[in-house]
Enzyme design. Sequence first.
Site, PDB file in Angstrom:
ATOM      1  N   CYS A   2       0.821  -1.205   0.000  1.00  0.00           N
ATOM      2  CA  CYS A   2       0.000   0.000   0.000  1.00  0.00           C
ATOM      3  C   CYS A   2       0.859   1.261   0.000  1.00  0.00           C
ATOM      4  O   CYS A   2       1.965   1.282   0.528  1.00  0.00           O
ATOM      5  CB  CYS A   2      -0.858   0.036   1.250  1.00  0.00           C
ATOM      6  SG  CYS A   2      -1.746  -1.467   1.555  1.00  0.00           S
ATOM      7  N   ARG A  27       4.873   0.341  -6.189  1.00  0.00           N
ATOM      8  CA  ARG A  27       4.897  -0.516  -5.006  1.00  0.00           C
ATOM      9  C   ARG A  27       3.943  -1.705  -5.143  1.00  0.00           C
ATOM     10  O   ARG A  27       4.043  -2.661  -4.385  1.00  0.00           O
ATOM     11  CB  ARG A  27       4.491   0.302  -3.773  1.00  0.00           C
ATOM     12  CG  ARG A  27       5.454   1.421  -3.472  1.00  0.00           C
ATOM     13  CD  ARG A  27       4.826   2.413  -2.523  1.00  0.00           C
ATOM     14  NE  ARG A  27       4.662   1.893  -1.196  1.00  0.00           N
ATOM     15  CZ  ARG A  27       5.555   1.998  -0.217  1.00  0.00           C
ATOM     16  NH1 ARG A  27       6.686   2.612  -0.437  1.00  0.00           N
ATOM     17  NH2 ARG A  27       5.322   1.509   0.968  1.00  0.00           N
ATOM     18  N   TRP A  74      -2.881  -2.710  -1.454  1.00  0.00           N
ATOM     19  CA  TRP A  74      -2.456  -4.063  -1.823  1.00  0.00           C
ATOM     20  C   TRP A  74      -3.138  -4.979  -0.814  1.00  0.00           C
ATOM     21  O   TRP A  74      -2.825  -4.963   0.367  1.00  0.00           O
ATOM     22  CB  TRP A  74      -0.934  -4.154  -1.741  1.00  0.00           C
ATOM     23  CG  TRP A  74      -0.386  -5.439  -2.242  1.00  0.00           C
ATOM     24  CD1 TRP A  74      -0.141  -5.785  -3.542  1.00  0.00           C
ATOM     25  CD2 TRP A  74       0.025  -6.561  -1.447  1.00  0.00           C
ATOM     26  NE1 TRP A  74       0.376  -7.054  -3.606  1.00  0.00           N
ATOM     27  CE2 TRP A  74       0.493  -7.555  -2.338  1.00  0.00           C
ATOM     28  CE3 TRP A  74       0.042  -6.834  -0.084  1.00  0.00           C
ATOM     29  CZ2 TRP A  74       0.962  -8.786  -1.909  1.00  0.00           C
ATOM     30  CZ3 TRP A  74       0.510  -8.073   0.345  1.00  0.00           C
ATOM     31  CH2 TRP A  74       0.966  -9.029  -0.553  1.00  0.00           C
ATOM     32  N   ASN A  98      -1.318   1.393   5.783  1.00  0.00           N
ATOM     33  CA  ASN A  98      -0.426   0.418   5.156  1.00  0.00           C
ATOM     34  C   ASN A  98       0.066  -0.495   6.268  1.00  0.00           C
ATOM     35  O   ASN A  98       0.543  -0.005   7.287  1.00  0.00           O
ATOM     36  CB  ASN A  98       0.743   1.174   4.496  1.00  0.00           C
ATOM     37  CG  ASN A  98       1.833   0.246   3.984  1.00  0.00           C
ATOM     38  OD1 ASN A  98       1.650  -0.959   3.922  1.00  0.00           O
ATOM     39  ND2 ASN A  98       2.967   0.810   3.616  1.00  0.00           N
ATOM     40  N   GLY A  99      -0.051  -1.814   6.081  1.00  0.00           N
ATOM     41  CA  GLY A  99       0.431  -2.736   7.103  1.00  0.00           C
ATOM     42  C   GLY A  99      -0.648  -3.724   7.491  1.00  0.00           C
ATOM     43  O   GLY A  99      -1.627  -3.912   6.755  1.00  0.00           O
ATOM     44  N   GLU A 479      17.138 -17.168  -9.994  1.00  0.00           N
ATOM     45  CA  GLU A 479      16.722 -15.798 -10.308  1.00  0.00           C
ATOM     46  C   GLU A 479      15.983 -15.771 -11.668  1.00  0.00           C
ATOM     47  O   GLU A 479      14.964 -15.102 -11.814  1.00  0.00           O
ATOM     48  CB  GLU A 479      17.951 -14.876 -10.329  1.00  0.00           C
ATOM     49  CG  GLU A 479      17.747 -13.473 -10.875  1.00  0.00           C
ATOM     50  CD  GLU A 479      16.749 -12.625 -10.084  1.00  0.00           C
ATOM     51  OE1 GLU A 479      16.231 -13.075  -9.048  1.00  0.00           O
ATOM     52  OE2 GLU A 479      16.464 -11.501 -10.551  1.00  0.00           O
ATOM     53  N   LYS A 483      12.200 -14.508 -12.039  1.00  0.00           N
ATOM     54  CA  LYS A 483      11.813 -13.425 -12.954  1.00  0.00           C
ATOM     55  C   LYS A 483      10.708 -13.887 -13.892  1.00  0.00           C
ATOM     56  O   LYS A 483       9.734 -13.186 -14.126  1.00  0.00           O
ATOM     57  CB  LYS A 483      12.993 -12.982 -13.837  1.00  0.00           C
ATOM     58  CG  LYS A 483      14.058 -12.088 -13.301  1.00  0.00           C
ATOM     59  CD  LYS A 483      13.668 -10.688 -12.953  1.00  0.00           C
ATOM     60  CE  LYS A 483      13.180 -10.620 -11.535  1.00  0.00           C
ATOM     61  NZ  LYS A 483      14.169 -10.254 -10.542  1.00  0.00           N
ATOM     62  N   GLU A 486       7.320 -14.442 -12.041  1.00  0.00           N
ATOM     63  CA  GLU A 486       6.640 -13.273 -11.478  1.00  0.00           C
ATOM     64  C   GLU A 486       6.052 -12.352 -12.539  1.00  0.00           C
ATOM     65  O   GLU A 486       5.037 -11.712 -12.298  1.00  0.00           O
ATOM     66  CB  GLU A 486       7.520 -12.497 -10.496  1.00  0.00           C
ATOM     67  CG  GLU A 486       8.670 -11.751 -11.091  1.00  0.00           C
ATOM     68  CD  GLU A 486       9.491 -11.003 -10.047  1.00  0.00           C
ATOM     69  OE1 GLU A 486       8.936 -10.476  -9.092  1.00  0.00           O
ATOM     70  OE2 GLU A 486      10.716 -10.936 -10.218  1.00  0.00           O
ATOM     71  N   HIS A 502      18.183 -35.996  -9.118  1.00  0.00           N
ATOM     72  CA  HIS A 502      17.572 -36.318  -7.819  1.00  0.00           C
ATOM     73  C   HIS A 502      16.100 -35.944  -7.765  1.00  0.00           C
ATOM     74  O   HIS A 502      15.545 -35.782  -6.691  1.00  0.00           O
ATOM     75  CB  HIS A 502      18.353 -35.633  -6.696  1.00  0.00           C
ATOM     76  CG  HIS A 502      19.791 -36.024  -6.703  1.00  0.00           C
ATOM     77  ND1 HIS A 502      20.223 -37.259  -6.289  1.00  0.00           N
ATOM     78  CD2 HIS A 502      20.897 -35.363  -7.141  1.00  0.00           C
ATOM     79  CE1 HIS A 502      21.539 -37.339  -6.448  1.00  0.00           C
ATOM     80  NE2 HIS A 502      21.967 -36.200  -6.962  1.00  0.00           N
ATOM     81  N   LYS A 602       6.174  -4.010  -4.728  1.00  0.00           N
ATOM     82  CA  LYS A 602       7.600  -3.677  -4.843  1.00  0.00           C
ATOM     83  C   LYS A 602       8.259  -3.610  -3.476  1.00  0.00           C
ATOM     84  O   LYS A 602       9.410  -3.982  -3.310  1.00  0.00           O
ATOM     85  CB  LYS A 602       7.724  -2.326  -5.560  1.00  0.00           C
ATOM     86  CG  LYS A 602       9.147  -1.860  -5.797  1.00  0.00           C
ATOM     87  CD  LYS A 602       9.816  -2.693  -6.864  1.00  0.00           C
ATOM     88  CE  LYS A 602      11.246  -2.277  -7.150  1.00  0.00           C
ATOM     89  NZ  LYS A 602      11.964  -3.358  -7.848  1.00  0.00           N
TER      90      LYS A 602
HETATM   91  C1  F6R Z   1      11.826 -10.038  -7.542  1.00  0.00           C
HETATM   92  C2  F6R Z   1      11.803  -9.020  -6.524  1.00  0.00           C
HETATM   93  C3  F6R Z   1      11.580  -9.436  -5.109  1.00  0.00           C
HETATM   94  C4  F6R Z   1      12.466  -8.593  -4.172  1.00  0.00           C
HETATM   95  C5  F6R Z   1      12.155  -8.921  -2.720  1.00  0.00           C
HETATM   96  C6  F6R Z   1      13.046  -8.147  -1.757  1.00  0.00           C
HETATM   97  O1  F6R Z   1      12.035  -9.483  -8.796  1.00  0.00           O
HETATM   98  O2  F6R Z   1      11.942  -7.865  -6.804  1.00  0.00           O
HETATM   99  O3  F6R Z   1      11.839 -10.789  -4.927  1.00  0.00           O
HETATM  100  O4  F6R Z   1      13.799  -8.845  -4.463  1.00  0.00           O
HETATM  101  O5  F6R Z   1      10.813  -8.615  -2.444  1.00  0.00           O
HETATM  102  O6  F6R Z   1      12.855  -6.784  -1.885  1.00  0.00           O
HETATM  103  P1  F6R Z   1      13.930  -5.762  -1.360  1.00  0.00           P
HETATM  104  O7  F6R Z   1      15.158  -5.947  -2.184  1.00  0.00           O
HETATM  105  O8  F6R Z   1      13.316  -4.413  -1.545  1.00  0.00           O
HETATM  106  O9  F6R Z   1      14.196  -6.102   0.073  1.00  0.00           O
END
Ligand code: F6R
Length: 607
Positions: A2, A27, A74, A98-99, A479, A483, A486, A502, A602
């Site tokens: 949020c 965000r 959110w 927010n929270g 990773e 990517k 997501e 395995h 975000k």
């Molecule tokens: C994936 C992504 C998330 C963040 C994770 C940590 O693309 O962006 O997995 O890496 O939420 O976020 P930060 O780095 O802000 O602690």
Amino acid sequence: MCGIVGIVGRAQVAPLIVDALKRLEYRGYDSAGVATVAAGELGRRRAEGKLVNLERRLKDEPLDGTIGIGHTRWATHGVPNETNAHPHFSHGVAIVHNGIIENFAELRAQLKADGFEFASQTDTEVVAHLVARELARGVEPVKAAHLALKHLEGAFALAIMFQGDDNLIIGARNGPPLAIGYGEGEMFLGSDAIALAPFTDSITYLEDGDWTVIRRDEVGIFDMDGNPVDRKRQQSLGTAYMVDKGNHRHFMEKEIHEQPEVISHTLAHYLDFAGGVSRKLDLPFDFAKLDRLAISACGTAFLSGLIGKYWFERLARLPVDIDIASEFRYREMPISPDSAALFVSQSGETADTLASLRYCRKADIPIGAIVNVRESTIARESDVTLPTLAGPEIGVASTKAFTCQLSVLASLAIRAGVARGTISPEKERKLVRELSEAPRYAGQVLRLDRQIEKVARELAHYKHVLYLGRDTNYPLAMEGALKLKEISYIHAEGYAAGELKHGPIALIDEHMPVIVIAPHDRIFEKTVSNMQEVAARGGKIILITDKKGASLSSVETMETIVLPDVPEIIAPIIYALPVQMLAYFTAVFMGTDVDQPRNLAKSVTVE
Ligand code: F6R
């Protein structure tokens, strides 16, 4: 997560609030709303989905007022619909949050018993009713808000506004960030400096347990006992950046393309290229005296830390304990008094990472934070901030922050190796020179976009993808899978290539593309054997390798993406780019919301 905006202003605030909310879109959110006080009356407009829906609403039914609060939600408690969207009202009180209010069920039951009716399924609505209950008892608004805050357990950033008062917003923070912005005869509240950037660059960040009373010409900040507290007013860096897409279709594409530049800035901060040495850092620990290093983070930041582990252990012979922060914070890991901890976070606000930091704080070991947002909570609570110089990252999927985190970790591992006597001056010079070449190679890889786009067009037809890699390419495989899932919503898993036999090999058939990250390194042949195993079972291989690897691999592939031959130390940084580009183009072909993928936020400020 949020986003919150509040303005006690001079002009009509609804359009200004929507504008600020747009700057918080990155965000992640699924509904939005704004409330104002005009002629003493509270009014609000809310809408499910993106801000365009709220704008449409406001166009049809404009909202007057020079004071207002706004919110991007959110969803945590209750589905994302208009009823659950903030602001929530109760008897002349408007609130955005927010929270997560952890004791909301108990409070809800009490409030219901007191005759309050709930319009939404949210935890937030209890706060509006708590304030209203105090007002009904004859308590004046500021005191009523303060008394209500004392009932709350959990994580919150709040903005509260009152019917009949067009010169008062109350903010509070316990967990998620909240900043006060100072204007000329007007005041602002926002979840971050980016939201407030068009209005002011003069900012105070509230600390946990703070609450604030904001009027046009005055601001007071208090602790939970009601004592005034002094908080630093600082110039925000938020305004220094233009947050737009430039000529790119998406922020993610722009951010992928910024990497040669931001990697170069970040490396130059830690390495003296001309002198061929890693720069001395003012650290709260001596690498030579550490017996272990703990690293913790979430998501992509965790995967950068995992690559860092390989570097610290290999280059500096420094054992690293690493864990995702949501596990680290609860698993009661014994902490050696001779250790230090590093936390990696783009936003610097991730709740689990912050909690892990606080766990280490209690253990009284020195703490470093590798963060992109230098004014963030994690930065402020650490003993040393080790910045990534990536600039604001707006796309929800982390790209440039990841390669900048890797740049910091590689530089630190060299520094550690020098301090621990495992890296000679010649080796240091060689490693620094090799890292200095990373931006140039990254630029070359970006020029492979047409080929990678072609591969992505194919990938978009599949439902599942497996990523494989060994050594530092194992975290990179994870990773790549992260990517892809997501932003394209294709199910993807990243595995250590040696683990194939395995379990995951059972999945291999012609419907399962397998992306193998395999530069020609010490263990290249081992990975080739794994590719043979995939090929023998009809799996379709997409190989990401270098010229040497491509010439030596005899395995038939669906496509081979050939990168320049790069030194081992920079391979994870360079190989991150095709992995990001594959996910990006696949998502574009799938037609998803690349910058704001569904359900994702975000800045993850709740557990
Ligand atoms: C994936 C992504 C998330 C963040 C994770 C940590 O693309 O962006 O997995 O890496 O939420 O976020 P930060 O780095 O802000 O602690």
